[in-house]
Design an enzyme around this catalytic site. Structure first.
Site, PDB file in Angstrom:
ATOM      1  N   ALA A 232       0.830  -1.207   0.000  1.00 34.98           N
ATOM      2  CA  ALA A 232       0.000   0.000   0.000  1.00 34.98           C
ATOM      3  C   ALA A 232       0.863   1.255   0.000  1.00 34.98           C
ATOM      4  CB  ALA A 232      -0.950  -0.019   1.201  1.00 34.98           C
ATOM      5  N   ARG A 233       1.122   1.816   1.170  1.00 34.47           N
ATOM      6  CA  ARG A 233       1.936   3.019   1.297  1.00 34.47           C
ATOM      7  C   ARG A 233       2.808   2.909   2.537  1.00 34.47           C
ATOM      8  NH1 ARG A 233       1.286   3.991  -3.150  1.00 34.47           N
ATOM      9  NH2 ARG A 233       0.528   5.853  -4.236  1.00 34.47           N
ATOM     10  N   ASP A 256       6.634  -4.095  -0.514  1.00 35.41           N
ATOM     11  CA  ASP A 256       6.959  -3.272  -1.675  1.00 35.41           C
ATOM     12  C   ASP A 256       7.095  -1.798  -1.286  1.00 35.41           C
ATOM     13  OD1 ASP A 256       7.348  -2.855  -4.525  1.00 35.41           O
ATOM     14  OD2 ASP A 256       5.359  -1.917  -4.544  1.00 35.41           O
ATOM     15  N   GLU A 261      11.673   5.589   2.195  1.00 31.76           N
ATOM     16  CA  GLU A 261      12.060   5.201   0.842  1.00 31.76           C
ATOM     17  C   GLU A 261      12.937   6.285   0.207  1.00 31.76           C
ATOM     18  OE1 GLU A 261       8.724   4.349  -1.580  1.00 31.76           O
ATOM     19  OE2 GLU A 261       7.888   2.817  -0.239  1.00 31.76           O
ATOM     20  N   HIS A 284       9.248  -0.668  -4.349  1.00 31.38           N
ATOM     21  CA  HIS A 284       8.047   0.113  -4.671  1.00 31.38           C
ATOM     22  C   HIS A 284       7.751   0.078  -6.173  1.00 31.38           C
ATOM     23  CE1 HIS A 284       5.379   3.662  -3.167  1.00 31.38           C
ATOM     24  NE2 HIS A 284       4.744   2.898  -4.043  1.00 31.38           N
ATOM     25  N   GLY A 286       5.037  -1.870  -7.348  1.00 39.53           N
ATOM     26  CA  GLY A 286       3.728  -2.490  -7.494  1.00 39.53           C
ATOM     27  C   GLY A 286       2.932  -2.006  -8.688  1.00 39.53           C
ATOM     28  N   ALA A 287       2.943  -0.706  -8.925  1.00 34.97           N
ATOM     29  CA  ALA A 287       2.153  -0.141 -10.016  1.00 34.97           C
ATOM     30  C   ALA A 287       2.930  -0.072 -11.323  1.00 34.97           C
ATOM     31  CB  ALA A 287       1.685   1.262  -9.636  1.00 34.97           C
TER      32      ALA A 287
END
Length: 402
Positions: A232-233, A256, A261, A284, A286-287
């Site tokens: 998520a975040r 992720d 970060e 990070h 995921g998208a």
């Protein structure tokens, strides 16, 4: 319109915006620190970002900026308060990367269960260890708990059900009817979900109310040997508490996103979690699939086109949907120049502030129109009489929300 793209964006999306007649300035390497100066110099009307932070300083430097588009779903990297104070629209592209994130979520689940990265590392090192890695539990029949039930969680549910998992979800707004539509059970509380799941997957946005939603007390509720997947975040999960739980051997994790970060595409990463044997991580991403990039670019173009052509911004995230307006005037009138101006002038004279307004025109050469005007306080009888007295006003109705 002049559009500044301050992040990576699909090349075809840039081409399409140019084909539509917009001036496109693509500067994907811009950092948050560079953005204010660039906005001041380039003076774009539209800014498109992905992970680049848009701070209050950036907004204050951006003379002429009218719209910021987050080429993704989460807007925690954008100072919404500053945008609202300056009357700048902020829109996002929700759901367009949901499948990509769901696919990575399932990949992390499978990797953790079958220890794929470790097995691969040993194999590359020339070590055949079937005995060590042939001990996966399998996903079939396991209990998956989804924290949140937005578009990504729903895509995860679809894929987990195909693997034969038992899926439950917790969200304060999740109804039994909505869950039934996805063959998912509703957990009565977050604690209940955590305490009864073999795998927990987190899918909620980051905001102050969700900061460390999953902390040490919540992790302690998870069964021995359970798995936490977090795509998520950063900040929704307390990374320090998670590190301690994994180091103790109680749970494992597939991550992720992280609290600290790096801002760039490539940088050193020294988070303690990365060193733990019970953690598999990705940076990070995921998208970040080709399909998601194309879908997000198409949605960003739709938002730009709607704003450029009609002044309407789809997916706006910083409008007040629950403002003080409880009274609505519906004014039917001849579609002629000056009618709306006279109505607004009457509202000004009676010190009545407009909260929302739209006007529609009926078909026909001598057509009429209807203006719907939401106002802050109840209009007086004198004001209604003043509006009705206009020669081109056909009728006035007052509606009050209960």
């Amino acid at each position: 319109m002049r559009i500044l793209i301050a992040d990576k964006f699909h090349p075809r999306g840039i081409e399409r915006l140019s084909e539509l007649g917009h001036e496109v300035l693509s500067e994907p390497s811009l950092s948050a620190g560079d953005l204010p100066e660039t906005l001041a110099a380039k003076r774009p009307e539209i800014l498109i970002v992905r992970s680049t932070k848009v701070t209050a300083t950036s907004f204050e430097a951006a003379e002429g900026l009218a719209l910021v588009i987050r080429a993704g779903a989460g807007v925690n990297t954008i100072d919404l308060e500053a945008a609202s104070r300056l009357g700048i629209f902020v829109a996002n592209c929700p759901g367009k990367n949901a499948i990509a994130v769901a696919e990575l979520t399932m990949g992390l689940m499978l990797a953790l269960d079958r220890r794929i990265p470790d097995a691969n590392a040993d194999l590359r090192a020339g070590v055949w260890n079937k005995k060590k890695y042939g001990t996966g539990r399998g996903l079939y029949g396991r209990r998956l708990g989804l924290v949140g039930f937005g578009s990504i969680a729903r895509e995860v549910a679809t894929r987990a059900l195909a693997f034969g998992m038992q899926v439950r979800a917790y969200s304060p707004t999740l109804t039994a009817e909505r869950a039934d539509a996805y063959d998912v059970e509703v957990a009565p509380s977050l604690d209940a979900l955590l305490g009864d799941s073999d795998v927990v997957s987190v899918h909620v946005p980051y905001r102050e109310s969700t900061r460390h939603l999953i902390g040490a007390p919540q992790l302690a509720l998870m069964p021995e040997g359970a798995v936490l997947v977090h795509t998520a975040r950063g900040g929704v999960v307390d990374d320090r508490a998670l590190s301690e739980a994994v180091a103790a051997g109680r749970i494992r994790a597939g991550l992720d996103v992280y609290e600290d970060e790096p801002s760039g595409g490539k940088a050193e990463f020294n988070l303690e979690l990365r060193k733990l044997e019970g953690v598999y991580g990705t940076p990070h991403i995921g998208a970040s699939t080709q399909q998601a990039a194309e879908a997000i670019a198409a949605e960003a173009i739709r938002i730009v086109t709607s704003f450029a052509d009609r002044g309407v911004v789809p997916n706006t995230v910083n409008l007040d949907d629950h403002g003080p307006a409880r009274h609505t005037l519906v004014v039917r009138h001849h579609d002629r120049v000056g009618v709306l101006a006279s109505i607004l002038d009457a509202l000004r004279k009676h010190q009545l502030n407009v909260q929302d307004m739209h006007n529609v025109v009926f078909k026909g050469a001598e057509g009429a129109a209807s203006a719907t005007i939401a106002v802050e306080n109840e209009p007086s009888a004198d004001l209604l009489d003043d509006i009705r007295a206009h020669a081109d006003v056909l009728g006035v109705d007052l509606r009050t929300a209960r």
